[in-house]
Design a protein around this motif. Structure first.
Motif, PDB file in Angstrom:
ATOM      1  N   SER A   1      47.454 -21.052 -22.394  1.00 26.04           N
ATOM      2  CA  SER A   1      46.512 -22.162 -22.569  1.00 26.04           C
ATOM      3  C   SER A   1      46.473 -22.447 -24.061  1.00 26.04           C
ATOM      4  N   VAL A   2      47.033 -23.580 -24.453  1.00 25.74           N
ATOM      5  CA  VAL A   2      47.281 -23.881 -25.862  1.00 25.74           C
ATOM      6  C   VAL A   2      46.277 -24.909 -26.365  1.00 25.74           C
ATOM      7  N   VAL A   3      45.596 -24.555 -27.450  1.00 25.86           N
ATOM      8  CA  VAL A   3      44.706 -25.492 -28.146  1.00 25.86           C
ATOM      9  C   VAL A   3      45.362 -25.963 -29.432  1.00 25.86           C
ATOM     10  N   ARG A   4      45.861 -24.999 -30.224  1.00 20.25           N
ATOM     11  CA  ARG A   4      46.556 -25.338 -31.478  1.00 20.25           C
ATOM     12  C   ARG A   4      47.802 -24.485 -31.594  1.00 20.25           C
ATOM     13  N   CYS A   5      48.959 -25.122 -31.608  1.00 19.88           N
ATOM     14  CA  CYS A   5      50.233 -24.433 -31.800  1.00 19.88           C
ATOM     15  C   CYS A   5      51.221 -25.440 -32.376  1.00 19.88           C
ATOM     16  N   GLU A   6      51.789 -25.111 -33.525  1.00 21.44           N
ATOM     17  CA  GLU A   6      52.772 -26.015 -34.153  1.00 21.44           C
ATOM     18  C   GLU A   6      54.016 -26.104 -33.281  1.00 21.44           C
ATOM     19  N   GLY A   7      54.346 -27.326 -32.840  1.00 14.99           N
ATOM     20  CA  GLY A   7      55.527 -27.551 -32.026  1.00 14.99           C
ATOM     21  C   GLY A   7      55.256 -27.571 -30.534  1.00 14.99           C
ATOM     22  N   LEU A   8      53.980 -27.457 -30.132  1.00  9.37           N
ATOM     23  CA  LEU A   8      53.666 -27.419 -28.702  1.00  9.37           C
ATOM     24  C   LEU A   8      52.423 -28.275 -28.443  1.00  9.37           C
ATOM     25  N   VAL A   9      52.526 -29.156 -27.457  1.00  4.60           N
ATOM     26  CA  VAL A   9      51.407 -30.034 -27.094  1.00  4.60           C
ATOM     27  C   VAL A   9      50.318 -29.203 -26.426  1.00  4.60           C
TER      28      VAL A   9
ATOM     29  N   MET B   1      38.678 -21.818 -21.937  1.00  2.00           N
ATOM     30  CA  MET B   1      38.659 -21.572 -23.373  1.00  2.00           C
ATOM     31  C   MET B   1      37.262 -21.177 -23.842  1.00  2.00           C
ATOM     32  N   THR B   2      36.237 -21.737 -23.204  1.00  2.49           N
ATOM     33  CA  THR B   2      34.866 -21.337 -23.547  1.00  2.49           C
ATOM     34  C   THR B   2      34.622 -19.884 -23.181  1.00  2.49           C
ATOM     35  N   ALA B   3      35.146 -19.462 -22.007  1.00  4.58           N
ATOM     36  CA  ALA B   3      35.001 -18.064 -21.606  1.00  4.58           C
ATOM     37  C   ALA B   3      35.693 -17.139 -22.599  1.00  4.58           C
ATOM     38  N   ALA B   4      36.869 -17.545 -23.110  1.00  2.03           N
ATOM     39  CA  ALA B   4      37.577 -16.737 -24.103  1.00  2.03           C
ATOM     40  C   ALA B   4      36.792 -16.674 -25.410  1.00  2.03           C
TER      41      ALA B   4
ATOM     42  N   LEU C   1      45.586 -18.894 -25.733  1.00  2.07           N
ATOM     43  CA  LEU C   1      45.110 -17.861 -24.812  1.00  2.07           C
ATOM     44  C   LEU C   1      46.227 -17.519 -23.846  1.00  2.07           C
ATOM     45  N   LEU C   2      46.609 -16.246 -23.809  1.00  2.00           N
ATOM     46  CA  LEU C   2      47.561 -15.764 -22.816  1.00  2.00           C
ATOM     47  C   LEU C   2      46.759 -15.196 -21.642  1.00  2.00           C
ATOM     48  N   THR C   3      46.963 -15.753 -20.473  1.00  2.00           N
ATOM     49  CA  THR C   3      46.314 -15.241 -19.267  1.00  2.00           C
ATOM     50  C   THR C   3      47.337 -14.464 -18.466  1.00  2.00           C
ATOM     51  N   VAL C   4      47.068 -13.190 -18.261  1.00  2.00           N
ATOM     52  CA  VAL C   4      47.948 -12.340 -17.457  1.00  2.00           C
ATOM     53  C   VAL C   4      47.466 -12.412 -16.016  1.00  2.00           C
ATOM     54  N   THR C   5      48.344 -12.802 -15.115  1.00  2.00           N
ATOM     55  CA  THR C   5      47.995 -12.880 -13.706  1.00  2.00           C
ATOM     56  C   THR C   5      48.808 -11.856 -12.915  1.00  2.00           C
ATOM     57  N   SER C   6      48.327 -11.559 -11.729  1.00  2.00           N
ATOM     58  CA  SER C   6      49.033 -10.639 -10.840  1.00  2.00           C
ATOM     59  C   SER C   6      49.334 -11.336  -9.524  1.00  2.00           C
ATOM     60  N   ARG C   7      50.576 -11.284  -9.121  1.00  2.00           N
ATOM     61  CA  ARG C   7      50.957 -11.705  -7.771  1.00  2.00           C
ATOM     62  C   ARG C   7      50.794 -10.459  -6.896  1.00  2.00           C
ATOM     63  N   PHE C   8      49.596 -10.283  -6.377  1.00  2.71           N
ATOM     64  CA  PHE C   8      49.193  -9.027  -5.753  1.00  2.71           C
ATOM     65  C   PHE C   8      50.135  -8.584  -4.636  1.00  2.71           C
ATOM     66  N   GLY C   9      50.668  -9.543  -3.902  1.00  2.00           N
ATOM     67  CA  GLY C   9      51.527  -9.202  -2.773  1.00  2.00           C
ATOM     68  C   GLY C   9      52.763  -8.408  -3.155  1.00  2.00           C
ATOM     69  N   ARG C  10      53.253  -8.579  -4.375  1.00  2.00           N
ATOM     70  CA  ARG C  10      54.415  -7.791  -4.814  1.00  2.00           C
ATOM     71  C   ARG C  10      54.095  -6.304  -4.831  1.00  2.00           C
TER      72      ARG C  10
ATOM     73  N   GLY D   1      38.047  -8.492 -22.972  1.00  2.59           N
ATOM     74  CA  GLY D   1      37.581  -7.606 -21.913  1.00  2.59           C
ATOM     75  C   GLY D   1      37.175  -8.323 -20.639  1.00  2.59           C
ATOM     76  N   SER D   2      37.141  -9.638 -20.661  1.00  5.96           N
ATOM     77  CA  SER D   2      36.717 -10.371 -19.474  1.00  5.96           C
ATOM     78  C   SER D   2      37.265 -11.777 -19.527  1.00  5.96           C
ATOM     79  N   GLY D   3      37.238 -12.414 -18.373  1.00  6.80           N
ATOM     80  CA  GLY D   3      37.671 -13.800 -18.263  1.00  6.80           C
ATOM     81  C   GLY D   3      37.039 -14.411 -17.027  1.00  6.80           C
ATOM     82  N   ASP D   4      37.193 -15.700 -16.865  1.00  2.00           N
ATOM     83  CA  ASP D   4      36.606 -16.426 -15.744  1.00  2.00           C
ATOM     84  C   ASP D   4      37.670 -16.614 -14.671  1.00  2.00           C
ATOM     85  N   THR D   5      37.577 -15.844 -13.595  1.00  2.00           N
ATOM     86  CA  THR D   5      38.590 -15.891 -12.538  1.00  2.00           C
ATOM     87  C   THR D   5      38.678 -17.266 -11.903  1.00  2.00           C
TER      88      THR D   5
END
Length: 514
Positions: free
Chosen positions: A360-368, A399-402, A415-424, A463-467
């Motif tokens: 989730s990108v707010v400010r990054c040079e070279g990326l919208v 972003m507010t939660a972060a 913001l890097l959000t790590v997700t899990s594909r639980f079924g794997r 330590g937390s995020g908004d699922t």
């Protein structure tokens, strides 16, 4: 195997002891009958007067029991016996003594006078003790860690009462038992709880005694542990062996379901070829990276950014060094338990490769600004454009939660959000799947910290995020793939060093004070 306490077939008293059966206690005006049998997984191997017991917790040999006791014990693997009949046996209660020696192998059922079950207590831990009919407490209240749930349909709709504090699981065979349990969610006398549940007083007393003996009540002495939340204690107890009897580990419990692909295909809101990221040069990285010890000692969470934001090239190198797929080992088509093994930089149980990373990108040079999925096999970013105002609002929520997770100290750049594909994981692993994915997240966090520090970036694990916000912002079904970790990356201020020059510790201070 999950033991639900199916209705038992009674072993006649004359078969147990060679004596005429007496009239059941309930017909004489007493309470429910107490029936005992061995768990169905128990295998009794007789060797003359000796026997060997094989069960989910191991194996025991018992010597010099006598042929009659061996025969009676073998019968309890097939049938239930009335406790009153066992107590009348003429051999000094040797069989009961043996059952009390191995109480975690014995299923106890309260039944009506016809032998139809009311409630069944199944031991789920070796710490279980055989219920001995102790008097019921006059007033009782359910433990705050106890919970009632329905088992899957293949268990005939059985309803069970469980608690991480209890070494037993209770199967409720009648709605009135569930009503009694509901009645004691507040402290009540046994007589009042019985009346509310529509149970006769004798049945209520027997049920109250069983709840007390199986550890499902707040006994008012030691009390429930005050520093545990319900879900944390349950998660801890159920994701490690010792406090339950459910199949644990790589048991492949879902053979009827195809394993999820090792590399996910295009997801919601994705189209086009994506953004191919530059691959870092090995020699350049080796030439400028600090030593491992310098990075380990210099690692810290940074919640302060330089004026210029992080660049696309920096993100590309970070993702390549931390999260890319190095290789995929195809499954053996002849192995029914085979699956594609995913090899990444960080270690993972089973090499299932269930974790994914979204940006989730707010400010990054070279990326919208916006949302992107990292394609770990192609080292590519897959844009996920917002489909409407609701998606954009979810992005702002994320972003507010972060921001809040940092104590409202820094406006996120990426913001890097790590997700899990639980079924794997859950396709192969039972009970431990979610605990395992969290362990993998921890490994990813440490790898991100070390690589980002070596690169001179500003890392900060959250330590937390908004699922729910993450699911809406990233376009995910949260029950199939959900956020399990959040990590901020930004540009490091020039005044913060990226390497340590010495060890920092309190060893000397601790030794001098202790």
């Amino acid at each position: 195997m999950t033991v639900t306490g199916r209705p038992p077939r009674l072993l006649p008293a004359e078969e147990l002891a060679g004596e005429p059966a007496e009239e059941p206690a309930e017909e004489q005006g007493g309470g429910p009958r107490t029936l005992l049998r061995l768990r169905p997984e128990v295998v009794v191997t007789a060797q003359g007067d000796d026997l060997e017991l094989t069960h989910p917790w191991g194996r025991q040999r018992v010597h010099a029991l006598g042929a009659a006791t061996v025969q009676r014990l073998e019968a309890l693997t097939r049938e239930s016996a009335d406790l009153a009949d066992l107590e009348r046996l003429g051999d000094g209660g040797r069989l009961l003594h043996l059952l009390r020696r191995f109480p975690y192998l014995v299923i106890t059922t309260l039944a009506d006078r016809f032998g139809e079950p009311i409630v069944t207590a199944v031991p789920i831990a070796r710490s279980a003790s055989l219920p001995d009919g102790a008097p019921a407490p006059e007033t009782l209240v359910l433990s705050r860690f106890a919970y009632l749930r329905r088992l899957p349909e293949d268990h005939e709709g059985a309803c069970v009462l469980e608690s991480p504090m209890a070494p037993f699981r209770l199967t409720l065979h009648r709605p009135s038992v569930g009503a009694f349990v509901a009645a004691v969610t507040a402290a009540r006398p046994v007589t009042e709880a019985s009346r509310l549940a529509g149970l006769d007083p004798a049945a209520g007393r027997s049920l109250a005694a069983l709840l007390a003996e199986t550890g499902l009540l707040d006994d008012g002495t030691a009390g429930d542990p005050p520093l545990w939340d319900f879900h944390d204690l349950l998660f801890h107890a159920r994701s490690r062996p010792g406090r339950h009897d459910y199949p644990t580990g790589g048991v492949y419990a879902h053979p009827e379901v195809a394993q999820l692909p090792a590399v996910p295909g295009a997801g919601a809101r994705e189209s086009g070829d994506g953004i191919d990221l530059p691959v870092p040069d090995w020699d350049e990285v080796i030439a400028r990276d600090p030593l491992l010890t310098e990075v380990l000692e210099g690692r810290s969470s940074v919640r302060d950014y330089a004026a210029a934001p992080v660049t696309l090239d920096q993100l590309a190198e970070l993702l390549y060094r931390v999260a890319r797929i190095r290789r995929i080992v195809p499954a053996d088509p002849e192995d029914p338990h085979g699956y594609d093994v995913v090899d990444r930089v960080y270690p993972a149980g089973g090499a299932t490769g269930e974790l994914e990373i979204y940006l989730s990108v707010v400010r990054c040079e070279g990326l919208v600004p916006g949302v992107y999925r990292y394609d770990a096999a192609a080292h590519r970013l897959r844009p996920r454009p917002f489909s409407g105002p609701a998606d954009e609002a979810a992005f702002r929520e994320l972003m507010t939660a972060a921001w809040r997770a940092t104590g409202c100290t820094v406006d996120p750049q990426v913001l890097l959000t790590v997700t899990s594909r639980f079924g794997r994981l859950s396709w192969k692993y039972s009970q431990i799947a979610y605990a395992l994915t969290l362990k993998h997240v921890g490994v990813v966090y440490q790898t991100l910290y070390l690589v980002a520090t070596a690169m001179g970036l500003a890392p900060c694990g959250l330590g937390s995020g908004d699922t729910d916000a993450a699911a809406r912002a990233l376009g995910l079904d949260w029950t199939a793939e959900s956020s399990v970790g959040e990590f901020l990356i930004g540009s490091r201020p020039a005044h913060l060093p990226r390497r340590a020059t010495r060890f920092a510790d309190i060893v000397g201070q601790a030794r001098s004070s202790g």
